[in-house]
Motif scaffolding. Sequence first.
Motif, PDB file in Angstrom:
ATOM      1  N   MET A 288       0.836  -1.210   0.000  1.00  0.00           N
ATOM      2  CA  MET A 288       0.000   0.000   0.000  1.00  0.00           C
ATOM      3  C   MET A 288       0.867   1.254   0.000  1.00  0.00           C
ATOM      4  O   MET A 288       0.603   2.201  -0.741  1.00  0.00           O
ATOM      5  N   LEU A 289       1.893   1.258   0.830  1.00  0.00           N
ATOM      6  CA  LEU A 289       2.770   2.426   0.901  1.00  0.00           C
ATOM      7  C   LEU A 289       3.567   2.615  -0.384  1.00  0.00           C
ATOM      8  O   LEU A 289       3.735   3.742  -0.848  1.00  0.00           O
ATOM      9  N   ALA A 290       4.043   1.527  -0.976  1.00  0.00           N
ATOM     10  CA  ALA A 290       4.795   1.645  -2.225  1.00  0.00           C
ATOM     11  C   ALA A 290       3.914   2.201  -3.337  1.00  0.00           C
ATOM     12  O   ALA A 290       4.354   3.043  -4.125  1.00  0.00           O
TER      13      ALA A 290
ATOM     14  N   PRO B  74      11.120   5.315   6.633  1.00  0.00           N
ATOM     15  CA  PRO B  74      11.097   4.743   7.989  1.00  0.00           C
ATOM     16  C   PRO B  74      10.067   3.620   8.162  1.00  0.00           C
ATOM     17  O   PRO B  74      10.334   2.638   8.846  1.00  0.00           O
ATOM     18  N   VAL B  75       8.907   3.751   7.558  1.00  0.00           N
ATOM     19  CA  VAL B  75       7.895   2.701   7.678  1.00  0.00           C
ATOM     20  C   VAL B  75       8.327   1.457   6.904  1.00  0.00           C
ATOM     21  O   VAL B  75       7.997   0.341   7.271  1.00  0.00           O
TER      22      VAL B  75
ATOM     23  N   VAL C  94      -1.019   7.474   5.415  1.00  0.00           N
ATOM     24  CA  VAL C  94      -0.542   7.826   4.082  1.00  0.00           C
ATOM     25  C   VAL C  94      -1.591   7.495   3.016  1.00  0.00           C
ATOM     26  O   VAL C  94      -1.890   8.306   2.146  1.00  0.00           O
ATOM     27  N   VAL C  95      -2.150   6.312   3.082  1.00  0.00           N
ATOM     28  CA  VAL C  95      -3.061   5.816   2.052  1.00  0.00           C
ATOM     29  C   VAL C  95      -4.463   6.380   2.211  1.00  0.00           C
ATOM     30  O   VAL C  95      -5.136   6.684   1.232  1.00  0.00           O
ATOM     31  N   GLY C  96      -4.906   6.534   3.422  1.00  0.00           N
ATOM     32  CA  GLY C  96      -6.292   6.912   3.695  1.00  0.00           C
ATOM     33  C   GLY C  96      -7.019   5.712   4.267  1.00  0.00           C
ATOM     34  O   GLY C  96      -6.581   4.573   4.139  1.00  0.00           O
TER      35      GLY C  96
ATOM     36  N   ALA D  22       7.723  -4.060  -3.104  1.00  0.00           N
ATOM     37  CA  ALA D  22       7.396  -2.928  -2.244  1.00  0.00           C
ATOM     38  C   ALA D  22       8.582  -2.507  -1.386  1.00  0.00           C
ATOM     39  O   ALA D  22       8.868  -1.319  -1.258  1.00  0.00           O
ATOM     40  N   LEU D  23       9.273  -3.481  -0.809  1.00  0.00           N
ATOM     41  CA  LEU D  23      10.403  -3.145   0.058  1.00  0.00           C
ATOM     42  C   LEU D  23      11.515  -2.450  -0.711  1.00  0.00           C
ATOM     43  O   LEU D  23      12.184  -1.560  -0.170  1.00  0.00           O
TER      44      LEU D  23
END
Length: 169
Positions: free
Chosen positions: A59-61, A88-89, A123-125, A80-81
Amino acid sequence: MQSVDLGARRYIWCRGQAAWLMGPPAAQWLEDLRGALAAGQSGLARHVSRQLAEDCAVMLALTLTYGRPIPEPNMRGAWALERLADHPVGKDCWELIRGLEELPEDDVLVERCAMLQQKAREVVGHVPDALTPEGYYPALGLAREWIELVSSVGESGFLPSEWTRGTDA
C-alpha cells in the motif's frame, strides 16, 4: 490532467489499488492476528504478521512511489520493500516481513502491527470495513465516489464486481 511528473490516471489507479485492494485485507489481518494469539497459534501469528506487513508495504509503495503495475502476489513484498528502502515505515515492514525469531509478548506484537497499519492508513487513507455493520454503508458511499473518479479518467475499476453492477463503470 497532469500534476508534477504524475498523471491523474496513475494517481487514481495507485491510490485506488492501495485503498481498495490492499486496505480491507490488511484490516482483516489484524483481527486474524488477535485470534491466532488468543488461540496460542504462534505459527499462524507469524504468518499473519508477515502478511499484514507485506500488505502495508505494498500500500505504501503504491501511494508513495506510484509504481505500476503491481507484480504477482509472491513478488509484491520484495517489490514494495525495494521502493521503500529509505522510508522509515519501510524498515518497520521489513522487520515483520523477514520474520521474527521469537514472537514478542502478544500485546507487543498486536501493538506493533496495529501501529504499522495506522502508519499506512495515514498515508493511504482509511476505507471503512464493509464487513462490519458500522462500516458497510460508509464503505459503499465511498466506493460510489471512487467509481465516479475512476470513470472520469477512463481507468478500469478495481472494486469488487458485486459493488459495481448496474453502474456505468
